[in-house]
Design a protein around this motif. Structure first.
Motif, mmCIF file in Angstrom:
data_model
loop_
_atom_site.group_PDB
_atom_site.id
_atom_site.type_symbol
_atom_site.label_atom_id
_atom_site.label_comp_id
_atom_site.label_asym_id
_atom_site.label_seq_id
_atom_site.Cartn_x
_atom_site.Cartn_y
_atom_site.Cartn_z
ATOM 1 N N GLY A 1 -53.906 28.748 -13.045
ATOM 2 C CA GLY A 1 -54.087 30.191 -12.942
ATOM 3 C C GLY A 1 -53.652 30.921 -14.206
ATOM 4 O O GLY A 1 -54.286 31.888 -14.620
ATOM 5 N N LEU A 2 -52.583 30.444 -14.818
ATOM 6 C CA LEU A 2 -52.041 31.111 -16.006
ATOM 7 C C LEU A 2 -52.722 30.676 -17.298
ATOM 8 O O LEU A 2 -52.641 31.380 -18.304
ATOM 9 N N GLY A 3 -53.365 29.527 -17.274
ATOM 10 C CA GLY A 3 -54.035 29.036 -18.478
ATOM 11 C C GLY A 3 -53.062 28.864 -19.631
ATOM 12 O O GLY A 3 -51.979 28.326 -19.459
ATOM 13 N N SER A 4 -53.438 29.377 -20.801
ATOM 14 C CA SER A 4 -52.622 29.186 -22.008
ATOM 15 C C SER A 4 -51.258 29.867 -21.914
ATOM 16 O O SER A 4 -50.328 29.498 -22.623
ATOM 17 N N GLU A 5 -51.137 30.860 -21.030
ATOM 18 C CA GLU A 5 -49.855 31.573 -20.899
ATOM 19 C C GLU A 5 -48.751 30.680 -20.340
ATOM 20 O O GLU A 5 -47.567 30.951 -20.538
ATOM 21 N N TRP A 6 -49.145 29.626 -19.633
ATOM 22 C CA TRP A 6 -48.167 28.686 -19.063
ATOM 23 C C TRP A 6 -47.272 28.112 -20.159
ATOM 24 O O TRP A 6 -46.093 27.866 -19.940
ATOM 25 N N SER A 7 -47.829 27.936 -21.354
ATOM 26 C CA SER A 7 -47.078 27.341 -22.472
ATOM 27 C C SER A 7 -45.943 28.233 -22.967
ATOM 28 O O SER A 7 -45.107 27.799 -23.752
ATOM 29 N N THR B 1 -40.431 27.634 -20.978
ATOM 30 C CA THR B 1 -39.681 26.484 -21.494
ATOM 31 C C THR B 1 -39.552 25.431 -20.400
ATOM 32 O O THR B 1 -39.773 25.730 -19.219
ATOM 33 N N GLY B 2 -39.131 24.231 -20.779
ATOM 34 C CA GLY B 2 -38.874 23.164 -19.812
ATOM 35 C C GLY B 2 -37.916 23.585 -18.709
ATOM 36 O O GLY B 2 -38.234 23.440 -17.526
ATOM 37 N N ILE C 1 -38.645 27.214 -11.833
ATOM 38 C CA ILE C 1 -39.782 27.626 -11.000
ATOM 39 C C ILE C 1 -39.997 26.578 -9.902
ATOM 40 O O ILE C 1 -40.151 26.908 -8.729
ATOM 41 N N GLY C 2 -39.976 25.311 -10.294
ATOM 42 C CA GLY C 2 -40.134 24.213 -9.342
ATOM 43 C C GLY C 2 -39.045 24.223 -8.275
ATOM 44 O O GLY C 2 -39.313 23.979 -7.093
ATOM 45 N N TYR C 3 -37.826 24.538 -8.708
ATOM 46 C CA TYR C 3 -36.695 24.602 -7.776
ATOM 47 C C TYR C 3 -36.944 25.668 -6.711
ATOM 48 O O TYR C 3 -36.799 25.412 -5.507
ATOM 49 N N VAL C 4 -37.341 26.869 -7.141
ATOM 50 C CA VAL C 4 -37.603 27.966 -6.195
ATOM 51 C C VAL C 4 -38.740 27.594 -5.250
ATOM 52 O O VAL C 4 -38.648 27.824 -4.039
ATOM 53 N N LEU C 5 -39.808 27.023 -5.800
ATOM 54 C CA LEU C 5 -40.945 26.640 -4.957
ATOM 55 C C LEU C 5 -40.522 25.611 -3.915
ATOM 56 O O LEU C 5 -40.944 25.684 -2.763
#
Length: 115
Positions: A38-44, A47-48, A54-58
């Motif tokens: 969904g975010l495309g290039s903005e995902w980059s 940071t790690g 983000i993964g933790y919250v999800l």
């Protein structure tokens, strides 16, 4: 050793926890993939450690809401601003700034409103 032999070193509870953790990890992976698409290039721009947060919250959200509600979430519709808001919620969770249920409710509302 047959397939059905009891493994006395592993309790049903442990197996249940492992199954839960695997299902949680898979759900987070799929949701992250949709976010990324969904975010495309903005995902980059993330940071790690931010991606981990983000993964933790999800993962916490997946564990908190009903399966049917999770299936209805449209992660691919979130903007970079929405994801930054989710990161702020992640900080609140980690720092115990607010009740975690309240934080997760806010995350859920944010994602639902974007769907």
């Amino acid at each position: 050793m047959g397939m059905n032999s009891q493994r006395p070193d592993v309790s049903d509870e442990e197996i249940g926890m492992r199954t839960f953790q695997i299902r949680k990890a898979q759900a987070v992976e799929r949701a992250s993939e949709r976010l990324r698409k969904g975010l495309g290039s903005e995902w980059s721009k993330f940071t790690g450690p931010e991606i981990e947060a983000i993964g933790y919250v999800l993962g916490e959200l997946w564990a908190y809401i009903a399966h049917s509600e999770w299936e209805d979430l449209r992660f691919s519709t979130l903007s970079i601003t929405d994801v930054r808001r989710i990161l702020n919620f992640a900080r609140e969770l980690v720092n115990h700034k607010r009740n975690s249920v309240d934080v997760l409710r806010d995350v859920h509302t944010l994602i639902v409103e974007k769907g």
